[in-house]
Write a protein that holds these residues in place. Structure first.
Motif, mmCIF file in Angstrom:
data_model
loop_
_atom_site.group_PDB
_atom_site.id
_atom_site.type_symbol
_atom_site.label_atom_id
_atom_site.label_comp_id
_atom_site.label_asym_id
_atom_site.label_seq_id
_atom_site.Cartn_x
_atom_site.Cartn_y
_atom_site.Cartn_z
ATOM 1 N N ALA A 132 0.836 -1.204 0.000
ATOM 2 C CA ALA A 132 0.000 0.000 0.000
ATOM 3 C C ALA A 132 0.869 1.251 0.000
ATOM 4 O O ALA A 132 0.590 2.214 -0.713
ATOM 5 N N LYS A 133 1.922 1.234 0.789
ATOM 6 C CA LYS A 133 2.808 2.400 0.843
ATOM 7 C C LYS A 133 3.478 2.626 -0.509
ATOM 8 O O LYS A 133 3.593 3.761 -0.984
ATOM 9 N N GLU A 134 3.904 1.546 -1.147
ATOM 10 C CA GLU A 134 4.577 1.668 -2.437
ATOM 11 C C GLU A 134 3.638 2.267 -3.478
ATOM 12 O O GLU A 134 4.009 3.167 -4.229
ATOM 13 N N SER A 153 0.968 4.060 -2.868
ATOM 14 C CA SER A 153 0.657 5.434 -2.488
ATOM 15 C C SER A 153 1.798 6.371 -2.861
ATOM 16 O O SER A 153 1.571 7.468 -3.371
ATOM 17 N N ASP A 154 3.032 5.950 -2.632
ATOM 18 C CA ASP A 154 4.185 6.774 -2.972
ATOM 19 C C ASP A 154 4.263 7.011 -4.474
ATOM 20 O O ASP A 154 4.502 8.133 -4.927
ATOM 21 N N ASP A 155 4.062 5.949 -5.255
ATOM 22 C CA ASP A 155 4.128 6.085 -6.707
ATOM 23 C C ASP A 155 3.036 7.013 -7.214
ATOM 24 O O ASP A 155 3.267 7.839 -8.108
ATOM 25 N N ASP A 156 1.832 6.881 -6.636
ATOM 26 C CA ASP A 156 0.727 7.735 -7.048
ATOM 27 C C ASP A 156 0.985 9.193 -6.674
ATOM 28 O O ASP A 156 0.741 10.102 -7.465
ATOM 29 N N LEU A 157 1.495 9.420 -5.473
ATOM 30 C CA LEU A 157 1.772 10.782 -5.026
ATOM 31 C C LEU A 157 2.842 11.431 -5.899
ATOM 32 O O LEU A 157 2.725 12.600 -6.291
ATOM 33 N N LEU A 158 3.868 10.675 -6.234
ATOM 34 C CA LEU A 158 4.926 11.193 -7.097
ATOM 35 C C LEU A 158 4.364 11.562 -8.473
ATOM 36 O O LEU A 158 4.672 12.625 -9.018
ATOM 37 N N GLU A 159 3.526 10.696 -9.003
ATOM 38 C CA GLU A 159 2.921 10.959 -10.305
ATOM 39 C C GLU A 159 2.038 12.201 -10.265
ATOM 40 O O GLU A 159 2.084 13.039 -11.181
ATOM 41 N N ARG A 160 1.251 12.348 -9.206
ATOM 42 C CA ARG A 160 0.373 13.514 -9.095
ATOM 43 C C ARG A 160 1.176 14.796 -8.890
ATOM 44 O O ARG A 160 0.808 15.868 -9.391
#
Length: 295
Positions: free
Chosen positions: A181-183, A185-192
């Motif tokens: 989940a953290k991975e 979430s991190d990837d999504d946050l970076l993309e956004r």
């Protein structure tokens, strides 16, 4: 005979209901996350789901409930195996006793599940659907809502909160940690974050403004960029601007002053300084190398 009146104090007083949802998510459901200034509880009625609370990921199974405290960034995913059913209730409560629910996950007992069922029952009786639309939060009261249905909803929500606070037995968070989940979430946050930078490529953007748009703390976003890209947030933003500047120079449609203006620089001198710092060339020198390659 004179009677003494004994005031009744409220340990937990829910003052406002913000939203009430019952979701039947698809197995590949994904919600990018949000942050708000009121409490949210998420209860898994069927299946399993992964959630993020700030920068920590958890797996929740049927019968488990997590609280998101005010101003905590949170997001949620299905596990791609089974479509979960999830209850989400957002409410305002300023009682000091709510501190007992910060960073807590609970497994509800039979009585607490009855309280949760009553919250949903009275909510459905009080308000009009839809209750399964992720972006629709406004609650519209039914004209035919039963007498006292709003109060019964609030009472059962407070009973649930009081029961959990009284027993004080939350699940060990370490048993529910989810690195997956953290991975995600991190990837999504970076993309956004990068998408937000690109949207503001022709303007100026500060770290504070970016974090406000993304509903994330500056320390978390800075650590994420360093970990994933090896660069700071604003250095990445500057690099995106420089790459756009290179493209505009190659297109030869604008002079350097116009390019500086289009990219939100305060002056041609600031633009030139940033460009040379990033490329070891002035804009003029870069333009000559491009022309040489074309010829």
């Amino acid at each position: 005979m004179e009677f003494k009146k004994i005031p009744l104090t409220d340990t937990i007083n829910v003052t406002h209901l913000i939203s009430l949802h019952y979701f039947e998510f698809a197995k590949d459901f994904f919600f990018e996350g949000e942050q708000h200034d009121f409490w949210e509880l998420l209860y898994v009625d069927k299946g399993e789901i992964e959630v993020m609370a700030d920068s920590v990921g958890f797996v929740l199974q049927q019968g488990e409930l997590i609280f998101h405290k005010p101003d905590e960034f949170h997001s949620v995913w299905a596990n791609r195996k089974i479509g979960p059913n999830v209850i989400v209730v957002c409410f305002e409560c300023r009682s000091a006793s709510m501190a007992a629910f910060e960073n807590k996950i609970f497994c509800l007992n039979d009585q607490e599940r009855n309280y949760m069922a009553s919250v949903i029952k009275h909510g459905f009786a009080t308000y009009l659907p839809p209750f399964d639309q992720l972006r629709i939060h406004d609650l519209v009261k039914r004209d035919d809502a039963p007498l006292g249905s709003e109060q019964l909803l609030r009472i059962h929500l407070e009973l649930l909160l009081l029961s959990l606070a009284a027993r004080g037995e939350s699940l060990p968070k370490s048993t529910r940690l989810s690195s997956a989940a953290k991975e995600r979430s991190d990837d999504d946050l970076l993309e956004r974050a990068i998408a937000a930078m690109e949207q503001q490529i022709t303007a100026s953007l500060t770290l504070e403004e970016l974090c406000s748009r993304l509903h994330v703390g500056q320390s978390r976003l800075s650590a994420l960029f360093k970990d994933k890209l090896g660069f700071g947030v604003m250095k990445t933003y500057k690099s995106l601007k420089i790459e756009r500047a290179k493209l505009l120079i190659r297109e030869e449609r604008y002079n350097f002053t116009e390019i500086a203006e289009r990219l939100g620089y305060s002056s041609i001198h600031t633009f030139s300084r940033h460009f040379k710092s990033a490329t070891d060339m002035t804009p003029t020198e870069y333009a000559k190398t491009v022309q040489a390659r074309i010829l």
